[in-house]
Enzyme design. Structure first.
Site, PDB file in Angstrom:
ATOM      1  N   SER A  26      42.018 -40.746  16.106  1.00 58.66           N
ATOM      2  CA  SER A  26      40.770 -41.299  15.598  1.00 58.66           C
ATOM      3  C   SER A  26      40.585 -42.760  16.018  1.00 58.66           C
ATOM      4  O   SER A  26      41.524 -43.548  15.994  1.00 58.66           O
ATOM      5  CB  SER A  26      40.772 -41.214  14.073  1.00 58.66           C
ATOM      6  OG  SER A  26      39.663 -41.888  13.547  1.00 58.66           O
ATOM      7  N   LYS A  60      36.019 -40.553  15.478  1.00 59.91           N
ATOM      8  CA  LYS A  60      36.121 -41.890  14.884  1.00 59.91           C
ATOM      9  C   LYS A  60      35.838 -41.768  13.390  1.00 59.91           C
ATOM     10  O   LYS A  60      35.209 -40.811  12.952  1.00 59.91           O
ATOM     11  CB  LYS A  60      35.093 -42.794  15.551  1.00 59.91           C
ATOM     12  CG  LYS A  60      35.221 -44.259  15.172  1.00 59.91           C
ATOM     13  CD  LYS A  60      34.418 -45.122  16.119  1.00 59.91           C
ATOM     14  CE  LYS A  60      34.332 -46.571  15.659  1.00 59.91           C
ATOM     15  NZ  LYS A  60      35.482 -47.118  14.965  1.00 59.91           N
ATOM     16  N   GLY A 118      37.520 -52.632  11.961  1.00 56.97           N
ATOM     17  CA  GLY A 118      36.972 -52.488  10.613  1.00 56.97           C
ATOM     18  C   GLY A 118      36.210 -51.188  10.409  1.00 56.97           C
ATOM     19  O   GLY A 118      35.302 -51.114   9.583  1.00 56.97           O
ATOM     20  N   ASN A 136      41.567 -40.908   6.044  1.00 57.57           N
ATOM     21  CA  ASN A 136      42.193 -42.177   6.414  1.00 57.57           C
ATOM     22  C   ASN A 136      42.434 -43.010   5.161  1.00 57.57           C
ATOM     23  O   ASN A 136      41.536 -43.681   4.661  1.00 57.57           O
ATOM     24  CB  ASN A 136      41.295 -42.935   7.394  1.00 57.57           C
ATOM     25  CG  ASN A 136      41.897 -44.275   7.791  1.00 57.57           C
ATOM     26  OD1 ASN A 136      43.018 -44.600   7.412  1.00 57.57           O
ATOM     27  ND2 ASN A 136      41.151 -45.055   8.542  1.00 57.57           N
ATOM     28  N   CYS A 157      42.435 -47.312   4.392  1.00 62.00           N
ATOM     29  CA  CYS A 157      41.273 -48.116   4.001  1.00 62.00           C
ATOM     30  C   CYS A 157      41.615 -48.921   2.744  1.00 62.00           C
ATOM     31  O   CYS A 157      42.298 -48.425   1.856  1.00 62.00           O
ATOM     32  CB  CYS A 157      40.069 -47.225   3.693  1.00 62.00           C
ATOM     33  SG  CYS A 157      39.578 -46.121   5.009  1.00 62.00           S
ATOM     34  N   ILE A 169      51.893 -41.929  12.646  1.00 62.02           N
ATOM     35  CA  ILE A 169      51.586 -43.032  11.757  1.00 62.02           C
ATOM     36  C   ILE A 169      50.239 -43.668  12.135  1.00 62.02           C
ATOM     37  O   ILE A 169      49.828 -43.591  13.298  1.00 62.02           O
ATOM     38  CB  ILE A 169      52.693 -44.116  11.787  1.00 62.02           C
ATOM     39  CG1 ILE A 169      52.824 -44.725  13.178  1.00 62.02           C
ATOM     40  CG2 ILE A 169      53.997 -43.541  11.310  1.00 62.02           C
ATOM     41  CD1 ILE A 169      53.806 -45.916  13.288  1.00 62.02           C
ATOM     42  N   THR A 196      45.948 -45.094  21.839  1.00 62.63           N
ATOM     43  CA  THR A 196      45.795 -46.266  22.704  1.00 62.63           C
ATOM     44  C   THR A 196      45.852 -45.904  24.183  1.00 62.63           C
ATOM     45  O   THR A 196      45.177 -46.535  25.002  1.00 62.63           O
ATOM     46  CB  THR A 196      46.877 -47.309  22.346  1.00 62.63           C
ATOM     47  OG1 THR A 196      46.708 -47.679  20.968  1.00 62.63           O
ATOM     48  CG2 THR A 196      46.778 -48.556  23.200  1.00 62.63           C
TER      49      THR A 196
END
Length: 300
Positions: A20, A44, A71, A125, A128, A189, A264
């Site tokens: 994500s 996302k 963010g 997620n 947050c 993770i 990444t």
């Protein structure tokens, strides 16, 4: 040779998905890779309302990886449902929606809205910040992990993946808390909290001061945490954290992951996820592995 894996009743053609926040909803990457070749696309983060994200600069390169403080900028669930789901439905891949929120009610609103949409799984997620608890992330308190998992499960029609934060003392405790709350799958993770300082400007490299560290630098930590979680619970696990190639992915699978997420690496090499699928197949041929399930958790 069988590369299919099962996550809480959802069968993926292979164990490779996108992480994500690194792949959008796949549209921009679809010009370069064939999404049909991926086990799943993880979107996302999607919130109940649009999130503007953090002030810039929001990304900094660091040794062995990157720091991001985006963010969770996103256009909100209504735009996602109207624009992104129809696009992804054109492909033979599973759709996993990453859900973010600032309160338990935020998460529930998204989960309820997605209940009748054609998506396969929900990834929650919990890194947050929980605004009602003074900003500590949901995922840093085992009681909060169990509570939010239980609440989300009440409203979810699709299987629920709880995405665990590594910024904790004992990942096994967090894994057990999510399992106790009724999670169907765990993913881990998420990023590690990091910082970079620009010595020439004598200021922080990202406006948020801290950000999430990802990339090869975190892989040994991620493999260790996946191994610990896999030995703490009976749930299937999606492993991620610095996977750059098939060898990295296989390491996670041997540690106990049923599937893996590539994050990444997509920024550095847009073909990474597709290459990892082929690399896993090559490894299975080389070592005469007939079924990918023979590899899951093979290292004890």
């Amino acid at each position: 040779m069988n590369t299919k894996v099962n996550l809480a009743g959802v069968e993926l053609n292979n164990p490779v998905m996108t992480a994500s926040g690194t792949f959008g909803s796949g549209e921009e990457y679809s010009e370069m890779i064939n999404l049909n070749h991926l086990g799943a696309v993880v979107t996302k983060g999607v919130a109940n309302v649009p999130w503007p994200g953090n002030p810039t600069p929001r990304i900094a390169e660091t040794y062995g990886g990157m720091i991001n403080a985006i963010g969770l900028q996103n256009p909100g669930m209504e735009v996602f449902i109207k624009r992104d789901i129809p696009f992804l439905k054109k492909y033979d891949t599973k759709i996993i929606v990453n859900v973010c929120g600032r309160t338990t009610e935020d998460y529930i609103e998204v989960v309820e809205r997605l209940a009748d949409e054609p998506v396969d799984m929900l990834e929650i997620n919990i890194s947050c910040p929980n605004v009602k608890e003074g900003g500590i992330a949901f995922g840093q308190d085992p009681k909060a992990v169990e509570a939010i998992t239980r609440e989300v499960k009440k409203y979810a029609k699709q299987p629920v993946i709880m995405k665990l934060s590594p910024n904790v003392t004992d990942i096994g405790v967090m894994a057990k808390a999510a399992e106790a709350g009724g999670a169907d799958v765990l993913s881990l993770i998420n990023t590690l909290t990091g910082m970079k300082i620009d010595i020439n400007r004598r200021t922080f490299a990202v406006a948020n001061k801290t950000g999430g560290l990802s990339g090869p630098a975190i892989k040994p930590i991620a493999v260790r945490m996946v191994y610990q979680a896999a030995n703490a619970v009976k749930l299937p696990i999606i492993g991620m954290g610095g996977i750059m190639n098939a060898e990295d992915a296989i390491e996670f699978i041997l540690a106990g992951a049923t599937a893996v997420s590539v994050g990444t690496a997509n920024f550095r090499n847009p073909y990474a996820a597709e290459e990892i699928v082929r690399g896993i197949e090559g490894y299975m041929k080389k070592y005469n592995v007939e079924d990918i399930r023979e590899l899951i958790g093979a290292v004890r």
